[in-house]
Write a protein that holds these residues in place. Sequence first.
Motif, PDB file in Angstrom:
ATOM      1  N   LEU A 126     -17.596  10.641 -19.083  1.00  0.00           N
ATOM      2  CA  LEU A 126     -17.916  11.929 -18.490  1.00  0.00           C
ATOM      3  C   LEU A 126     -17.803  13.061 -19.506  1.00  0.00           C
ATOM      4  CD1 LEU A 126     -16.113  11.664 -15.023  1.00  0.00           C
ATOM      5  CD2 LEU A 126     -18.572  11.604 -15.457  1.00  0.00           C
ATOM      6  N   ALA A 127     -16.892  12.893 -20.471  1.00  0.00           N
ATOM      7  CA  ALA A 127     -16.711  13.918 -21.494  1.00  0.00           C
ATOM      8  C   ALA A 127     -17.994  14.179 -22.272  1.00  0.00           C
ATOM      9  CB  ALA A 127     -15.593  13.509 -22.456  1.00  0.00           C
ATOM     10  N   LEU A 128     -18.879  13.176 -22.338  1.00  0.00           N
ATOM     11  CA  LEU A 128     -20.196  13.369 -22.943  1.00  0.00           C
ATOM     12  C   LEU A 128     -21.273  13.612 -21.895  1.00  0.00           C
ATOM     13  CD1 LEU A 128     -20.466  10.692 -25.789  1.00  0.00           C
ATOM     14  CD2 LEU A 128     -20.072  13.132 -26.023  1.00  0.00           C
ATOM     15  N   GLU A 129     -21.245  12.828 -20.828  1.00  0.00           N
ATOM     16  CA  GLU A 129     -22.365  12.813 -19.883  1.00  0.00           C
ATOM     17  C   GLU A 129     -22.554  14.137 -19.161  1.00  0.00           C
ATOM     18  OE1 GLU A 129     -24.223   9.416 -16.987  1.00  0.00           O
ATOM     19  OE2 GLU A 129     -22.074   9.807 -16.842  1.00  0.00           O
ATOM     20  N   VAL A 130     -21.466  14.839 -18.867  1.00  0.00           N
ATOM     21  CA  VAL A 130     -21.592  16.138 -18.197  1.00  0.00           C
ATOM     22  C   VAL A 130     -21.050  17.240 -19.099  1.00  0.00           C
ATOM     23  CG1 VAL A 130     -21.591  15.266 -15.844  1.00  0.00           C
ATOM     24  CG2 VAL A 130     -19.405  15.700 -16.967  1.00  0.00           C
ATOM     25  N   ASN A 131     -21.126  17.023 -20.406  1.00  0.00           N
ATOM     26  CA  ASN A 131     -20.644  18.010 -21.362  1.00  0.00           C
ATOM     27  C   ASN A 131     -21.590  19.207 -21.382  1.00  0.00           C
ATOM     28  OD1 ASN A 131     -20.186  19.377 -24.018  1.00  0.00           O
ATOM     29  ND2 ASN A 131     -18.707  17.720 -24.264  1.00  0.00           N
ATOM     30  N   VAL A 132     -21.091  20.350 -20.956  1.00  0.00           N
ATOM     31  CA  VAL A 132     -21.937  21.545 -20.819  1.00  0.00           C
ATOM     32  C   VAL A 132     -22.630  21.881 -22.133  1.00  0.00           C
ATOM     33  CG1 VAL A 132     -21.929  24.012 -20.301  1.00  0.00           C
ATOM     34  CG2 VAL A 132     -20.550  22.444 -18.926  1.00  0.00           C
ATOM     35  N   TYR A 133     -21.913  21.707 -23.226  1.00  0.00           N
ATOM     36  CA  TYR A 133     -22.485  22.035 -24.536  1.00  0.00           C
ATOM     37  C   TYR A 133     -23.639  21.104 -24.883  1.00  0.00           C
ATOM     38  CZ  TYR A 133     -22.760  22.370 -29.629  1.00  0.00           C
ATOM     39  OH  TYR A 133     -23.209  22.498 -30.907  1.00  0.00           O
ATOM     40  N   LEU A 134     -23.497  19.816 -24.576  1.00  0.00           N
ATOM     41  CA  LEU A 134     -24.542  18.847 -24.902  1.00  0.00           C
ATOM     42  C   LEU A 134     -25.706  18.885 -23.916  1.00  0.00           C
ATOM     43  CD1 LEU A 134     -22.371  15.771 -25.974  1.00  0.00           C
ATOM     44  CD2 LEU A 134     -23.522  17.428 -27.441  1.00  0.00           C
ATOM     45  N   LEU A 135     -25.512  19.545 -22.781  1.00  0.00           N
ATOM     46  CA  LEU A 135     -26.605  19.665 -21.820  1.00  0.00           C
ATOM     47  C   LEU A 135     -27.519  20.844 -22.144  1.00  0.00           C
ATOM     48  CD1 LEU A 135     -24.779  18.857 -18.447  1.00  0.00           C
ATOM     49  CD2 LEU A 135     -26.113  17.338 -19.914  1.00  0.00           C
ATOM     50  N   THR A 136     -27.342  21.416 -23.321  1.00  0.00           N
ATOM     51  CA  THR A 136     -28.228  22.468 -23.802  1.00  0.00           C
ATOM     52  C   THR A 136     -29.198  21.859 -24.812  1.00  0.00           C
ATOM     53  OG1 THR A 136     -26.724  23.073 -25.599  1.00  0.00           O
ATOM     54  CG2 THR A 136     -26.380  24.149 -23.469  1.00  0.00           C
ATOM     55  N   VAL A 137     -29.815  22.726 -25.612  1.00  0.00           N
ATOM     56  CA  VAL A 137     -30.801  22.277 -26.594  1.00  0.00           C
ATOM     57  C   VAL A 137     -30.224  21.221 -27.536  1.00  0.00           C
ATOM     58  CG1 VAL A 137     -30.215  24.169 -28.153  1.00  0.00           C
ATOM     59  CG2 VAL A 137     -32.467  23.117 -28.296  1.00  0.00           C
ATOM     60  N   VAL A 378     -17.092  17.188 -13.889  1.00  0.00           N
ATOM     61  CA  VAL A 378     -18.259  16.961 -13.030  1.00  0.00           C
ATOM     62  C   VAL A 378     -18.685  18.252 -12.352  1.00  0.00           C
ATOM     63  CG1 VAL A 378     -19.106  15.720 -11.007  1.00  0.00           C
ATOM     64  CG2 VAL A 378     -17.676  14.533 -12.678  1.00  0.00           C
ATOM     65  N   VAL A 379     -17.703  19.024 -11.879  1.00  0.00           N
ATOM     66  CA  VAL A 379     -18.013  20.288 -11.201  1.00  0.00           C
ATOM     67  C   VAL A 379     -18.710  21.257 -12.158  1.00  0.00           C
ATOM     68  CG1 VAL A 379     -16.980  22.345 -10.169  1.00  0.00           C
ATOM     69  CG2 VAL A 379     -16.196  20.080  -9.481  1.00  0.00           C
ATOM     70  N   VAL A 380     -18.240  21.308 -13.390  1.00  0.00           N
ATOM     71  CA  VAL A 380     -18.801  22.255 -14.360  1.00  0.00           C
ATOM     72  C   VAL A 380     -20.192  21.823 -14.829  1.00  0.00           C
ATOM     73  CG1 VAL A 380     -18.513  23.186 -16.690  1.00  0.00           C
ATOM     74  CG2 VAL A 380     -16.560  23.079 -15.150  1.00  0.00           C
ATOM     75  N   GLY A 381     -20.379  20.519 -15.056  1.00  0.00           N
ATOM     76  CA  GLY A 381     -21.625  20.063 -15.667  1.00  0.00           C
ATOM     77  C   GLY A 381     -22.716  19.623 -14.720  1.00  0.00           C
ATOM     78  N   SER A 382     -22.352  19.121 -13.536  1.00  0.00           N
ATOM     79  CA  SER A 382     -23.357  18.515 -12.662  1.00  0.00           C
ATOM     80  C   SER A 382     -24.398  19.480 -12.111  1.00  0.00           C
ATOM     81  CB  SER A 382     -22.671  17.767 -11.512  1.00  0.00           C
ATOM     82  OG  SER A 382     -21.868  18.649 -10.757  1.00  0.00           O
ATOM     83  N   PRO A 383     -24.107  20.780 -11.901  1.00  0.00           N
ATOM     84  CA  PRO A 383     -25.184  21.653 -11.391  1.00  0.00           C
ATOM     85  C   PRO A 383     -26.428  21.643 -12.265  1.00  0.00           C
ATOM     86  CG  PRO A 383     -23.069  22.751 -11.161  1.00  0.00           C
ATOM     87  CD  PRO A 383     -22.812  21.488 -11.930  1.00  0.00           C
ATOM     88  N   ALA A 390     -33.676  17.885  -8.931  1.00  0.00           N
ATOM     89  CA  ALA A 390     -34.409  18.476  -7.810  1.00  0.00           C
ATOM     90  C   ALA A 390     -35.802  18.911  -8.231  1.00  0.00           C
ATOM     91  CB  ALA A 390     -33.613  19.652  -7.252  1.00  0.00           C
ATOM     92  N   THR A 391     -35.915  19.472  -9.417  1.00  0.00           N
ATOM     93  CA  THR A 391     -37.225  19.928  -9.904  1.00  0.00           C
ATOM     94  C   THR A 391     -38.208  18.770  -9.990  1.00  0.00           C
ATOM     95  OG1 THR A 391     -36.223  21.725 -11.180  1.00  0.00           O
ATOM     96  CG2 THR A 391     -38.436  21.021 -11.821  1.00  0.00           C
TER      97      THR A 391
END
Length: 526
Positions: A126-137, A378-383, A390-391
């Motif tokens: 989870l530390a990678l999969e929902v990592n807010v920083y890695l979910l960017t560019v 999960v709460v921070v990254g999943s949105p 959804a898109t």
Amino acid sequence: MAATDAAPSQSRGSIATLPWDAALLVLLFAGLAARVLSYELRLDEQLYIPPAALLAEQALYADFFYNHPPLSAIYFRLIHLLTGAEDLVRSARFGVVLAWAATLALVWGASFSLSRSRLVALFCVLALEVNVYLLTVVGMTATNNFLQIGPIYAGLALFAHGAMSPSRRALWTFLSGVSLSLAIGVKLSAVYYVPPLAMATLFVPWDLPFRQRLLSMTLPMALGGLVGAVPLAAFLVADPDRFLGHIVGYHLGPHVAYWDVTRHAQDVVAFGLGEKLRLAFDVWFQGTNLLILAAVFAFLGLGMAADRRVPWDLWSALGLAILFAAGLSFLPTPSFPQYFVPPLAGLVLMPALLWRAVDDARRVAAIPILIALAGLMVVVGSPRLLESSATLALGGPTTADRVEAAADQLRAALPGEPSGPVATLAPVYVLEAELPVYPEFATGQFAYRVAPMAPPETMSHYVTTGPGQVGQLFDANPPAALLTGFSDALEAPMIAWARANGYAPVPAVSFQDRYGTAVLWLPEPQ
């Protein structure tokens, strides 16, 4: 305590009580894949994606500009061939999804092997999969920024396994050297880990005689490093001046000069130490990465209180390697957020390793903390993942769909077979349309924009031109069309030449991306 101590055991019954972890990870991965596939095209991808098509007939560095080690270009080319996809963007983004899948599987396997806890393994993934920083560019686009994490992590995990495995120590350490060299072949910043780990082989495991450490740790890692460096060595030996000019000379010379002139154009550019510290703080000490640090320090404290089981020599060596990599992350000038990625690969390994230090009594207290931290991740990254899912679920187009639609407009607007290349600083659109591009612009604007600041001896290594030489290039080899609209200042000489030579905009082409609205210029009928 020596690094050869066995890992604490966990009963099969307790493992069987966590069947939900796989479902959670699969569900989140579906959202992650949706985000990768729908994340809008970025400027850097104009450099990384084109080689997947260009390498069919051209040579890296010699025939077109590429300012990074070769393995990322080779990777995207192989994915393009293996998938059989005609769409460049689709295959490249699929390559990113595949890299994510392989990295997450690697993290789960290594974390569970080290900790013998599915809960700890879940936390590390989870530390990678929902990592807010890695979910960017940094983690969503087809570049080498995320591709380096898997091989770096593998190198560190294999080093840890080698230190704790007397029977297979030389094998794991050899493979660690291979992995780290491959990581350097993807992105040069992976070299940050090599000096501290090479030094660590002289001291880890501490309970071994020095001669045995040399034979089972130092020598195998060195041999593995040489084997993994073969692809790099092949390019270096073939043309050392050109190879080093692209990778080292570019980043130390014209790249710095360009950003020194345009440093105020983007807030993410950092020149001074203060700016770099701010950027590092934004990456390392916020969101998901702060939660990882909380787990690391919690386990470290509990392990020190227990004073047993932990391979202190090993975790100390890996901790110092992470700190060393973090320190070297400040060296490049200017700095960008992606330059602070390498320490994260090591940080994700530490919770599983330090869990070994926590005794059974303290684990009872630690498990709620671990669950709470994982839940916060999960709460921070999943949105972000839910939004992308959804898109696409509602029929929204993927990035590849949008680029293919743009390519269709280009093909439809050009009358018949083009008489020459299409001039553009956004070659992905043109190559997606299976139209020819100028070699000078085949990987975007990155060499073109630094030409006014680069000395002639540096520019001689690149297949490119500068804004002041555009007219000469087009006079000698007129373009069948020009595609502009993505960088007003850099495209100005192209547009001036087009207007002076009877080219006019075509209203039928008007697709958009985050950088502007496309304008296709065609020769007016005589």
